[in-house]
Design a protein around this motif. Structure first.
Motif, PDB file in Angstrom:
ATOM      1  N   ARG A 182      23.684  31.686  42.274  1.00  0.00           N
ATOM      2  CA  ARG A 182      24.381  31.140  41.100  1.00  0.00           C
ATOM      3  C   ARG A 182      25.625  31.957  40.783  1.00  0.00           C
ATOM      4  O   ARG A 182      26.678  31.404  40.478  1.00  0.00           O
ATOM      5  CB  ARG A 182      23.448  31.115  39.893  1.00  0.00           C
TER       6      ARG A 182
ATOM      7  N   ALA B 103      28.227  31.142  43.400  1.00  0.00           N
ATOM      8  CA  ALA B 103      28.815  29.821  43.156  1.00  0.00           C
ATOM      9  C   ALA B 103      29.783  29.873  41.975  1.00  0.00           C
ATOM     10  O   ALA B 103      30.865  29.268  42.023  1.00  0.00           O
ATOM     11  CB  ALA B 103      27.719  28.795  42.895  1.00  0.00           C
ATOM     12  N   ALA B 104      29.425  30.594  40.933  1.00  0.00           N
ATOM     13  CA  ALA B 104      30.308  30.715  39.775  1.00  0.00           C
ATOM     14  C   ALA B 104      31.585  31.453  40.159  1.00  0.00           C
ATOM     15  O   ALA B 104      32.690  31.074  39.736  1.00  0.00           O
ATOM     16  CB  ALA B 104      29.590  31.436  38.632  1.00  0.00           C
TER      17      ALA B 104
ATOM     18  N   SER C 163      33.720  29.144  42.152  1.00  0.00           N
ATOM     19  CA  SER C 163      34.315  28.142  41.270  1.00  0.00           C
ATOM     20  C   SER C 163      35.509  28.726  40.519  1.00  0.00           C
ATOM     21  O   SER C 163      36.544  28.075  40.379  1.00  0.00           O
ATOM     22  CB  SER C 163      33.258  27.633  40.291  1.00  0.00           C
ATOM     23  N   ARG C 164      35.357  29.963  40.043  1.00  0.00           N
ATOM     24  CA  ARG C 164      36.471  30.607  39.336  1.00  0.00           C
ATOM     25  C   ARG C 164      37.655  30.842  40.274  1.00  0.00           C
ATOM     26  O   ARG C 164      38.806  30.648  39.896  1.00  0.00           O
ATOM     27  CB  ARG C 164      36.012  31.935  38.731  1.00  0.00           C
TER      28      ARG C 164
ATOM     29  N   ALA D 110      38.349  29.081  42.966  1.00  0.00           N
ATOM     30  CA  ALA D 110      38.944  27.770  43.257  1.00  0.00           C
ATOM     31  C   ALA D 110      39.813  27.316  42.089  1.00  0.00           C
ATOM     32  O   ALA D 110      40.899  26.777  42.288  1.00  0.00           O
ATOM     33  CB  ALA D 110      37.853  26.751  43.552  1.00  0.00           C
ATOM     34  N   ALA D 111      39.341  27.537  40.862  1.00  0.00           N
ATOM     35  CA  ALA D 111      40.125  27.157  39.686  1.00  0.00           C
ATOM     36  C   ALA D 111      41.395  27.988  39.614  1.00  0.00           C
ATOM     37  O   ALA D 111      42.469  27.467  39.264  1.00  0.00           O
ATOM     38  CB  ALA D 111      39.287  27.357  38.427  1.00  0.00           C
TER      39      ALA D 111
ATOM     40  N   ASP E 141      43.763  26.560  42.160  1.00  0.00           N
ATOM     41  CA  ASP E 141      44.314  25.285  41.676  1.00  0.00           C
ATOM     42  C   ASP E 141      45.400  25.540  40.647  1.00  0.00           C
ATOM     43  O   ASP E 141      46.428  24.864  40.645  1.00  0.00           O
ATOM     44  CB  ASP E 141      43.222  24.425  41.061  1.00  0.00           C
TER      45      ASP E 141
END
Length: 195
Positions: free
Chosen positions: A175, A178-179, A182-183, A185-186, A189
């Protein structure tokens, strides 16, 4: 760590090195008072200690303790020596049971302190009882050492509880990974949007 061609690296954690040292000590300690054939048992016990420390062989600590108890059962050691052997066996089993990869082994060992205090109290009680009435049977002492080792093994958490804790730790780590992804990837972006 040096690597040689055709070999694989073996890493010892601090608890693993301490367990190996204590394991070799519990196997070697009674040899000063034991008969000659006990050296064969001690060599087998030392092999079990090293297999447990280096290869993670799960039955290794139990076999090492069994070898130490057999050597003590046939030794001419006094009560105080056998009591010290019992304390060393307890310390070995506690350290050998330490989870791998502990970031701070000291905190885990502090959690084991109540068991160590209980072992010290039991050892003192046995020494006091034997001082009052001298028992000449080494079998009684060996049975006491074996009972202490068996009691600790019974008190160990079951494999199912350890596996469940391991699964929870793995799920928590995934987890977090994954977090983090995600951070990242953000953040990528947002860098792309800015350009």
């Amino acid at each position: 760590m040096a690597r040689f061609s055709g070999t694989r690296a073996v890493a010892i954690t601090q608890p693993g090195a301490a367990a190996a040292a204590l394991g070799l000590l519990i196997v070697a300690w009674p040899l000063a008072w034991a008969p000659g054939w006990a050296y064969v048992v001690a060599v087998l016990g030392a092999a079990a200690v090293l297999a447990a420390a280096f290869a993670g062989w799960r039955p290794g600590p139990a076999l090492a303790v069994a070898a130490a108890v057999v050597a003590c059962a046939f030794s001419r050691a006094g009560t105080a020596v056998l009591a010290a052997e019992g304390l060393l066996i307890m310390a070995y089993l506690i350290v050998a049971d330490a989870p791998a990869g502990l970031p701070r082994p000291g905190s885990w060992l502090r959690q084991q302190a109540p068991g160590g205090v209980a072992g010290l109290i039991a050892c003192g009680a046995v020494l006091a009882a034997l001082a009052l009435h001298q028992v000449t049977s080494a079998w009684l002492t060996a049975a006491g050492l074996a009972a202490a080792a068996v009691a600790y093994l019974i008190a160990l958490p079951s494999r199912h509880a350890a596996a469940r804790a391991s699964r929870h730790a793995a799920a928590r780590a995934s987890r977090h990974a994954a977090a983090r992804a995600s951070r990242q990837a953000a953040a990528l972006d947002s860098d792309v949007d800015v350009r």
